[in-house]
Design a protein around this motif. Sequence first.
Motif, short mmCIF file in Angstrom:
data_model
loop_
_atom_site.label_atom_id
_atom_site.label_comp_id
_atom_site.label_asym_id
_atom_site.label_seq_id
_atom_site.Cartn_x
_atom_site.Cartn_y
_atom_site.Cartn_z
N SER A 1 32.50 44.97 32.30
CA SER A 1 32.94 44.34 33.31
C SER A 1 32.34 45.23 34.39
O SER A 1 31.90 44.70 35.53
CB SER A 1 32.96 43.13 33.11
OG SER A 1 34.47 43.75 33.07
N LYS B 1 31.07 36.37 38.67
CA LYS B 1 32.33 36.63 39.24
C LYS B 1 32.50 35.88 40.37
O LYS B 1 33.81 36.29 40.74
CB LYS B 1 32.95 37.74 38.64
CG LYS B 1 32.55 37.87 37.08
CD LYS B 1 33.05 39.77 36.28
CE LYS B 1 32.62 39.80 35.41
NZ LYS B 1 31.51 41.39 35.03
N LYS C 1 34.13 33.93 43.04
CA LYS C 1 34.58 32.56 42.61
C LYS C 1 34.11 31.63 43.91
O LYS C 1 34.55 30.32 43.81
CB LYS C 1 35.73 32.55 42.41
CG LYS C 1 36.83 33.16 41.36
CD LYS C 1 36.19 32.57 40.09
CE LYS C 1 36.18 32.91 39.06
NZ LYS C 1 35.24 33.61 37.74
N THR D 1 37.50 39.45 38.70
CA THR D 1 37.49 40.03 36.88
C THR D 1 38.42 39.39 36.08
O THR D 1 39.53 39.15 36.28
CB THR D 1 36.92 41.29 36.80
OG1 THR D 1 38.32 41.74 37.69
CG2 THR D 1 36.10 41.96 38.24
#
Lengths: 228, 415
Positions: free
Chosen positions: B55, B156, B158, B210
């Motif tokens: 990632s 990812k 938010k 992450t």
Amino acid sequence: MKNTALKIRHLIKYFHDPSTFQVLKGVSFDVNKGEFLSIVGKSGSGKSTLLYVLSTMDTDYEGTLEINDQLLTGKSQNQLAAFRNEHIGFVFQFHYLLPEFTSLQNVMLPALKLGRLSVDEIENNAYNTLRMLDIEDQAIKKASKLSGGQQQRVAIARALINNPSVIMGDEPTGNLDSKNTGAVIDIFRELAQNHKQTIICVTHDNDFASRTDRTIEMHDGRILNSLL
Amino acid sequence: MKKSVNFQISSVHLLSHLGQTIVAVLGVTFGVSMYIFMNSFVNGVNKVQDDMAFSSMAHLRIFNENTTQTYDPLQILNKNDNTVFHIQNSKKIQYSEGIRNADEITTFLYTQPEITAIASQLNYNVFFRNGSKKINGMLSGIEVENENKLFDIGAKVKEGKWTDLNFQKSGIILGIALAGDLGVKLYDNVNILTADGSSKNLIVVGILETSVKQVDKTKAWVNIQTARQIYAKNQNFASDIVINIKDLEATDVFRRKIAPTLPYQIETWQSANEQLVAMTQIRNILAIAVSLTILFVAGFGIYNIMNMTINEKIKEIAILKAQGFSGYDITIIFLSQAAIIGLIGSAVGVVFGYFISLLVNNIPFEIAGLSTLPIYYKTPDFVLAVIFGICTTLLAGFLPARKASKIDPVIIIRG
Ligand SMILES: Nc1ncnc2c1ncn2[C@@H]1O[C@H](COP(=O)(O)OP(=O)(O)OP(=O)(O)O)[C@@H](O)[C@H]1O
Ligand SMILES: [Mg+2]
């Protein structure tokens, strides 16, 4: 010569346990095709031992064994197994059946192994043989659930299933009443006379012996009044 | 015909001792299902680790770092004579760092069929400042779409939106812990200060999480154009070009293929993360060791059962041989029993293993972005489990079967 089924020459056998001991001391004789032979003799005289050699199961002996002009002495275990399957029917002294299989299956197994006939034909033959010995009604019972005499008759049926050229029995009627013994002797006589099958039976029963073509008497590892 | 008699006999044996047969089958089932479960579980853990790692990490990274530190002309020119030098406070020349022609290189890379995604990056260490707060971290200038393609990074974010970096040239997206430490919220300002002393005010357009703490605490993202502006670099400049390829295990092959064409260093994820590779391998070895041990124990159980069966049936074997069954037939009769136990045990084991894994996959485990324990099925594990299961039983059945085939009937029947 063509008429000889078994040719036995100078059979010598030792047991080494517990001490070296000579059981067969030079046994020689011939058996003709279609002959019904009985072997008698005292207990411990070596009758069973001789029969195991004749059946090709015991290979630990000196001398020679020929059946149907084939020298069997010195052949491998697997060759002998195949020969037994096709040519020899055997009834042991203590009627050895496979306990988990039905009477019918016990009788069918040697034929299934030979693989000459279809399963249906084999089953049909097995039924006929069982009927001949009057235990057809026990066909689908497990062998372990039969009485001693019934087991012995199933064992005889099994010995006959492949129409072997030689049938051997070690006191094959030892557990039978006189009626059934008579029936078995009749069957053996019929097979010998009409089908030219050779029959060799060890017996203690003098009536049985008297109804055979010839009787050999064993004494202490030797054959009495042998011509050879 | 001949074969079917032997199988008929072996099936009668199996059925007449059903209890024993079931115990033997369960032994194999247990071994096979454990093999599948252990491996699927370890695969799951490996996959979680890889997913986490990838990632923020690409399969390959192309970069250009100053490697001339060791260059010393005096040493090279006077290698063999005994001249003694004495130089104090020597100064190194600053060689050019970074990739000046990133477009050219990405154009070349796009012609390679192995490639799945490419992104240019401009990464530098900076200070993030908000009022008197000053935090050291890494500012990553990225190509918005390409970066998302490699790392699925948009998912990812938010708060805010990843693609806002496209429109808001002075926008910045912060790691969630970094934002917290700085005390900034969405649409607040944050000031950055480079090592060269230039500084710039940026607007927070997103906050990103992450599950890697180190990243969340120290990293921020801006548009690569903005980064170039801050560092006064030309339009084609990048510090790194990161690549994903189709087969992440084949990175080394690909590296060797493109290396001659590129005048830069190329690093594979394996060489950058040897500990990841080592942990994966250790887990794999552990899984195989445990499951093979279980299979071995199951095999030993079958060996014992078969041995017992044969001792029990020694008379029957003698009878069969007396009737004309050969040693070969006897071997087949008992080996086929082992084979049937192995086949049924393995088949049930596959189903069991699958369901045990499924069950474990539903056990809650809420750490590091996970919600349940990880499971990942791979077809080769199932195939190998069946092969091992059948081989173990055949091996365990072979020795007793051979023993049975060698029985001398006359010794048994004579009594
Ligand atoms: N496995 C063996 N090991 C050692 N000696 C044996 C073995 N089997 C038989 N014997 C001995 O060999 C001799 C012959 O035995 P065999 O079984 O052939 O006798 P038999 O004539 O069949 O007797 P019966 O009429 O009681 O069945 C006996 O003295 C017996 O003790
Ligand atoms: Mg006897």
